[in-house]
Design a protein around this motif. Structure first.
Motif, PDB file in Angstrom:
ATOM      1  N   UNK A  52       0.854  -1.188   0.000  1.00  0.00           N
ATOM      2  CA  UNK A  52       0.000   0.000   0.000  1.00  0.00           C
ATOM      3  C   UNK A  52       0.891   1.238   0.000  1.00  0.00           C
ATOM      4  N   UNK A  53       0.797   2.026  -1.064  1.00  0.00           N
ATOM      5  CA  UNK A  53       1.543   3.284  -1.156  1.00  0.00           C
ATOM      6  C   UNK A  53       0.534   4.407  -0.937  1.00  0.00           C
ATOM      7  N   UNK A  54       0.632   5.065   0.202  1.00  0.00           N
ATOM      8  CA  UNK A  54      -0.393   6.010   0.641  1.00  0.00           C
ATOM      9  C   UNK A  54       0.106   7.437   0.494  1.00  0.00           C
ATOM     10  N   UNK A  55      -0.720   8.288  -0.114  1.00  0.00           N
ATOM     11  CA  UNK A  55      -0.394   9.707  -0.242  1.00  0.00           C
ATOM     12  C   UNK A  55      -1.646  10.488   0.132  1.00  0.00           C
ATOM     13  N   UNK A  56      -1.847  10.647   1.416  1.00  0.00           N
ATOM     14  CA  UNK A  56      -3.135  11.103   1.930  1.00  0.00           C
ATOM     15  C   UNK A  56      -3.280  12.614   1.930  1.00  0.00           C
ATOM     16  N   UNK A  57      -4.485  13.072   1.601  1.00  0.00           N
ATOM     17  CA  UNK A  57      -4.879  14.457   1.826  1.00  0.00           C
ATOM     18  C   UNK A  57      -5.635  14.490   3.148  1.00  0.00           C
ATOM     19  N   UNK A  58      -5.066  15.106   4.194  1.00  0.00           N
ATOM     20  CA  UNK A  58      -5.716  15.050   5.514  1.00  0.00           C
ATOM     21  C   UNK A  58      -7.053  15.780   5.582  1.00  0.00           C
ATOM     22  N   UNK A  59      -7.382  16.561   4.533  1.00  0.00           N
ATOM     23  CA  UNK A  59      -8.644  17.305   4.527  1.00  0.00           C
ATOM     24  C   UNK A  59      -9.576  16.835   3.417  1.00  0.00           C
ATOM     25  N   UNK A  60      -9.314  15.672   2.843  1.00  0.00           N
ATOM     26  CA  UNK A  60     -10.040  15.225   1.653  1.00  0.00           C
ATOM     27  C   UNK A  60     -11.555  15.221   1.840  1.00  0.00           C
ATOM     28  N   UNK A  61     -12.022  14.845   3.013  1.00  0.00           N
ATOM     29  CA  UNK A  61     -13.467  14.708   3.251  1.00  0.00           C
ATOM     30  C   UNK A  61     -13.932  15.601   4.402  1.00  0.00           C
ATOM     31  N   UNK A  62     -13.315  16.779   4.543  1.00  0.00           N
ATOM     32  CA  UNK A  62     -13.548  17.602   5.733  1.00  0.00           C
ATOM     33  C   UNK A  62     -14.995  18.076   5.854  1.00  0.00           C
ATOM     34  N   UNK A 222      -5.278  12.301  11.499  1.00  0.00           N
ATOM     35  CA  UNK A 222      -5.971  12.343  10.214  1.00  0.00           C
ATOM     36  C   UNK A 222      -6.721  11.031  10.057  1.00  0.00           C
ATOM     37  N   UNK A 223      -8.051  11.095  10.044  1.00  0.00           N
ATOM     38  CA  UNK A 223      -8.864   9.873  10.015  1.00  0.00           C
ATOM     39  C   UNK A 223     -10.007  10.058   9.024  1.00  0.00           C
ATOM     40  N   UNK A 224     -10.089   9.171   8.042  1.00  0.00           N
ATOM     41  CA  UNK A 224     -11.155   9.234   7.040  1.00  0.00           C
ATOM     42  C   UNK A 224     -11.211  10.589   6.352  1.00  0.00           C
ATOM     43  N   UNK A 225     -10.042  11.180   6.071  1.00  0.00           N
ATOM     44  CA  UNK A 225     -10.010  12.454   5.363  1.00  0.00           C
ATOM     45  C   UNK A 225     -10.473  13.632   6.183  1.00  0.00           C
ATOM     46  N   UNK A 226     -10.456  13.488   7.521  1.00  0.00           N
ATOM     47  CA  UNK A 226     -10.801  14.585   8.418  1.00  0.00           C
ATOM     48  C   UNK A 226      -9.746  14.665   9.518  1.00  0.00           C
ATOM     49  N   UNK A 227      -9.548  15.875  10.050  1.00  0.00           N
ATOM     50  CA  UNK A 227      -8.590  16.073  11.139  1.00  0.00           C
ATOM     51  C   UNK A 227      -9.325  16.069  12.470  1.00  0.00           C
TER      52      UNK A 227
END
Length: 247
Positions: A52-62, A222-227
């Motif tokens: 798994x190569x992860x490149x997360x946006x911590x605000x993706x689903x804010x 950062x969890x599920x695209x929310x901080x």
């Protein structure tokens, strides 16, 4: 080139996932199709390795309701339990690594002219790759972690007590006959692997009924695209009886 029978890439993209979360109904998103479940179980049955190569946006689903994200996450966890149990019991080999996303880098280094480059440098250092022989470096690191696990297994502690300046004061009871594991594990086919790169942990299983006290977060999550930030959990006899979060 290394002899993999087949390389199968599954691409996930936060922006398209966001559009689904925003416009699709929760019951539709929470429906996990049978073909998807079978495709995961096929990988498990055929002994594929998972990277798994992860490149997360911590605000993706804010701005997506937490209830919607939670319902989807719960449904997928339930539907893919056989597959996730296989992974967590080392039925197949797996590894998780991260590379910077623009949003993540800008959050960590808001005042840097080249935040992605800066975060890449920090990840390379954290992953112990900034040397002439990273493989040897990792072998040395694994040996050091093994020493810590050996010490903990020889002492067979009854519980761990954590405190910090934020107010954390929690007793974590350990399961009967618990075993401490280290950075390197062994899959059921006998091949050794490191599941998380980087990793600094040795780990074991707590006793589900013997956790008491309060723990405060030291860093944002950062969890599920929310901080989630400045949060706490209060435990009594292994159950969360209270919680709080500023964000």
């Amino acid at each position: 080139k290394l002899g993999a029978k087949l390389v199968n890439i599954r691409w996930n993209y936060d922006k398209t996932a966001y559009l689904n979360y925003k416009y699709a109904e929760t019951e539709v998103l929470a429906e996990v199709p049978e073909w998807f479940i079978k495709s995961k179980e096929y990988l498990m049955e055929k002994g594929f390795c998972r990277i798994a190569i992860d490149s997360e946006d911590p605000f993706a689903f804010k701005d997506i309701p937490a209830e919607k994200l939670g319902a989807v996450s719960k449904a997928r966890s339930k539907a893919l339990k056989k597959y996730s149990d296989c992974i967590m019991s080392n039925g197949i080999r797996w590894c998780v690594v991260s590379v910077p996303s623009k949003a993540w880098a800008e959050k960590v280094f808001p005042n840097d002219a080249h935040p992605e480059d800066k975060l890449f440098d920090e990840i390379i250092k954290t992953m112990r790759l900034n040397c002439d022989n990273p493989i040897k470096n990792w072998e040395n690191h694994i040996a050091e972690m093994d020493k810590h696990a050996k010490f903990l297994n020889e002492n067979a502690f009854e519980y761990l007590h954590y405190e910090n300046s934020l107010g954390t004061d929690i007793y974590v009871g350990l399961a009967d006959d618990h075993v401490w594991l280290s950075a390197q594990e062994e899959a059921k086919d006998g091949v050794k692997f490191v599941a998380n790169i980087p990793t600094e942990e040795v780990f074991t299983c707590p006793h589900k009924g013997k956790i008491n006290g309060k723990v405060y977060s030291a860093l944002p999550l950062s969890y599920n695209g929310q901080i989630i930030d400045k949060f706490s959990l209060t435990f009594k006899d292994g159950k969360i009886v209270d919680y709080s979060a500023e964000t």
